[in-house]
Enzyme design. Structure first.
Site, PDB file in Angstrom:
ATOM      1  N   HIS A   1       5.730  15.075  16.337  1.00  0.00           N
ATOM      2  CA  HIS A   1       7.157  14.548  16.289  1.00  0.00           C
ATOM      3  C   HIS A   1       7.562  14.099  17.755  1.00  0.00           C
ATOM      4  O   HIS A   1       8.267  13.048  17.589  1.00  0.00           O
ATOM      5  CB  HIS A   1       7.941  16.176  16.132  1.00  0.00           C
ATOM      6  CG  HIS A   1       7.879  16.541  14.895  1.00  0.00           C
ATOM      7  ND1 HIS A   1       7.151  17.899  14.769  1.00  0.00           N
ATOM      8  CD2 HIS A   1       8.048  16.413  13.626  1.00  0.00           C
ATOM      9  CE1 HIS A   1       7.226  18.482  13.493  1.00  0.00           C
ATOM     10  NE2 HIS A   1       7.621  17.272  12.705  1.00  0.00           N
TER      11      HIS A   1
ATOM     12  N   MET B   1      11.653  18.708   9.757  1.00  0.00           N
ATOM     13  CA  MET B   1      11.913  20.142   9.474  1.00  0.00           C
ATOM     14  C   MET B   1      11.562  21.018  10.393  1.00  0.00           C
ATOM     15  O   MET B   1      11.670  22.316  10.273  1.00  0.00           O
ATOM     16  CB  MET B   1      11.163  20.547   8.090  1.00  0.00           C
ATOM     17  CG  MET B   1      11.282  19.704   7.083  1.00  0.00           C
ATOM     18  SD  MET B   1      10.695  20.154   5.558  1.00  0.00           S
ATOM     19  CE  MET B   1       9.308  20.708   5.578  1.00  0.00           C
ATOM     20  N   GLY B   2      11.922  20.551  11.823  1.00  0.00           N
ATOM     21  CA  GLY B   2      11.637  21.600  12.854  1.00  0.00           C
ATOM     22  C   GLY B   2      10.378  22.019  13.106  1.00  0.00           C
ATOM     23  O   GLY B   2       9.274  21.393  12.741  1.00  0.00           O
TER      24      GLY B   2
ATOM     25  N   LYS C   1       0.512  10.633   9.151  1.00  0.00           N
ATOM     26  CA  LYS C   1      -0.016  11.736   8.706  1.00  0.00           C
ATOM     27  C   LYS C   1       0.735  12.260   7.246  1.00  0.00           C
ATOM     28  O   LYS C   1      -0.272  12.778   6.396  1.00  0.00           O
ATOM     29  CB  LYS C   1       0.344  12.896   9.586  1.00  0.00           C
ATOM     30  CG  LYS C   1       0.633  14.282   8.914  1.00  0.00           C
ATOM     31  CD  LYS C   1      -0.809  15.356   9.079  1.00  0.00           C
ATOM     32  CE  LYS C   1      -0.529  16.429   8.348  1.00  0.00           C
ATOM     33  NZ  LYS C   1       0.486  16.925   7.718  1.00  0.00           N
TER      34      LYS C   1
ATOM     35  N   LEU D   1       8.665  21.692  16.057  1.00  0.00           N
ATOM     36  CA  LEU D   1       8.269  20.632  16.435  1.00  0.00           C
ATOM     37  C   LEU D   1       6.910  20.805  17.159  1.00  0.00           C
ATOM     38  O   LEU D   1       6.648  21.763  17.766  1.00  0.00           O
ATOM     39  CB  LEU D   1       9.293  20.010  17.458  1.00  0.00           C
ATOM     40  CG  LEU D   1      10.640  19.754  16.593  1.00  0.00           C
ATOM     41  CD1 LEU D   1      11.786  19.426  17.601  1.00  0.00           C
ATOM     42  CD2 LEU D   1      10.656  18.787  15.260  1.00  0.00           C
TER      43      LEU D   1
ATOM     44  N   GLN E   1      12.667  20.111  -1.634  1.00  0.00           N
ATOM     45  CA  GLN E   1      11.279  19.569  -1.468  1.00  0.00           C
ATOM     46  C   GLN E   1      10.237  20.702  -1.648  1.00  0.00           C
ATOM     47  O   GLN E   1       9.144  20.453  -1.647  1.00  0.00           O
ATOM     48  CB  GLN E   1      10.786  18.745  -0.300  1.00  0.00           C
ATOM     49  CG  GLN E   1      11.021  19.533   0.960  1.00  0.00           C
ATOM     50  CD  GLN E   1      10.929  18.174   2.177  1.00  0.00           C
ATOM     51  OE1 GLN E   1      11.786  17.542   2.273  1.00  0.00           O
ATOM     52  NE2 GLN E   1       9.682  18.112   2.698  1.00  0.00           N
TER      53      GLN E   1
HETATM   54  O1  PAF Z   1       8.316  15.160   6.911  1.00  0.00           O
HETATM   55  C1  PAF Z   1       9.179  16.019   6.814  1.00  0.00           C
HETATM   56  O2  PAF Z   1       9.066  16.783   7.933  1.00  0.00           O
HETATM   57  C2  PAF Z   1      10.186  16.142   5.642  1.00  0.00           C
HETATM   58  O3  PAF Z   1       9.381  15.961   4.465  1.00  0.00           O
HETATM   59  C3  PAF Z   1      11.371  15.323   5.997  1.00  0.00           C
HETATM   60  C4  PAF Z   1      10.932  13.788   6.041  1.00  0.00           C
HETATM   61  C5  PAF Z   1      12.000  15.643   7.398  1.00  0.00           C
HETATM   62  C6  PAF Z   1      12.353  15.273   4.861  1.00  0.00           C
HETATM   63  O4  PAF Z   1      12.666  16.789   4.677  1.00  0.00           O
END
Ligand code: PAF
Length: 279
Positions: free
Chosen positions: A37, A30-31, A149, A33, A61
């Site tokens: 990541h 979701m950026g 995590k 970062l 979500q």
């Molecule tokens: O873990 C995340 O950042 C999010 O839940 C994902 C897997 C990118 C889905 O939006």
């Protein structure tokens, strides 16, 4: 690094890769970062010809009272990060692209989505499973990389991949931590200075649990109580849950034997932190 801004652009790009018999490692994000990541990206880089990252703050979500609007968005900085790591392409869809008017289809991974965080974040894992299913269909990677995590997210997505026969391998990469043990997360930036100082209590409590298990304690209630005591005595955190669960079904365990996860969520001020260990 190629920036892909439409589903059709991604599909064209993927077709070329597949035609050339190259493999794809995919990291959904979701950026905002961070090194957690980057660790996923590095693993993907080591094992695949092409590495694709998606950056999408997925509205499906987030609950109505959650931080969707406030969630950090820093596309320029993220792109620099990804370029440095030699990512081949980044996919930035928009919400309109992913959920166009009339959108009706959602993926619900039953049971495991309702436990732990799912109990407090109704619909969260339905949103996660739906967007990841869509991304897997669009990108068709050989391997998807996920961080331990988000332990429950891993369980939900592994189940989805298995149940819906997605032709993809799921690789789970260990949690990356700050020096004091705090698990890296995009939401850590919400912590005030005082909260940040107290945040390592969660990892300390998990380590304490592990020590107890190694020294022979088998009673989940004893472990949970010790964790609660550590957190409340050493911080102002509010505990949302501490649970010892089977690492595949997320059912509560009655005895600490093997293959279980200790998962916890706490609030420090308004910031919710989660962490877990597999024992
Ligand atoms: O873990 C995340 O950042 C999010 O839940 C994902 C897997 C990118 C889905 O939006």
């Amino acid at each position: 690094m190629i920036i892909l801004r439409s589903i059709s652009a991604v599909q064209k790009y993927i077709k070329k890769i597949k035609d050339a018999h190259k493999t794809i490692g995919f990291v959904p994000t979701m950026g905002a970062l961070h090194q957690g990541h980057m660790n996923l990206v590095r693993q993907a880089r080591q094992h695949h010809n092409k590495v694709i990252v998606s950056i999408f703050v997925n509205p499906a979500q987030f609950g109505p009272s959650e931080d969707f609007k406030k969630y950090p968005r820093q596309i320029k900085q993220d792109s620099l990060f990804l370029d440095d790591e030699k990512v081949d392409a980044v996919f930035y869809p928009t919400a309109e692209m992913m959920y166009p008017r009339g959108y009706l289809t959602y993926v619900n991974v039953e049971s495991v989505s309702e436990k732990l965080c799912g109990h407090y974040r109704s619909g969260h894992f339905r949103g996660v499973a739906t967007v990841v299913a869509k991304l897997l269909n669009i990108i068709r990677p050989d391997t998807i990389y996920l961080g331990q995590k988000d332990g429950q997210q891993v369980v939900v997505l592994e189940r989805m991949v298995k149940d819906l026969n997605f032709p993809v391998k799921v690789k789970v990469i260990p949690t990356v931590r700050e020096k004091d043990g705090l698990a890296m997360s995009s939401r850590n930036r919400y912590l005030t200075e005082t909260d940040r100082q107290q945040a390592p209590v969660l990892w300390q409590a998990l380590k304490l649990a592990k020590q107890m298990i190694v020294s022979g304690v088998k009673d989940p209630a004893r472990i949970e109580n010790a964790m609660r005591a550590h957190i409340t005595q050493n911080s102002q955190a509010k505990i949302q849950y501490i649970e010892l669960v089977d690492k595949n079904t997320l059912e509560t365990v009655t005895e600490c034997r093997k293959n279980f996860m200790i998962a916890a969520a706490i609030y420090l001020g308004a910031t919710r932190l989660i962490d877990n260990i597999i024992v």
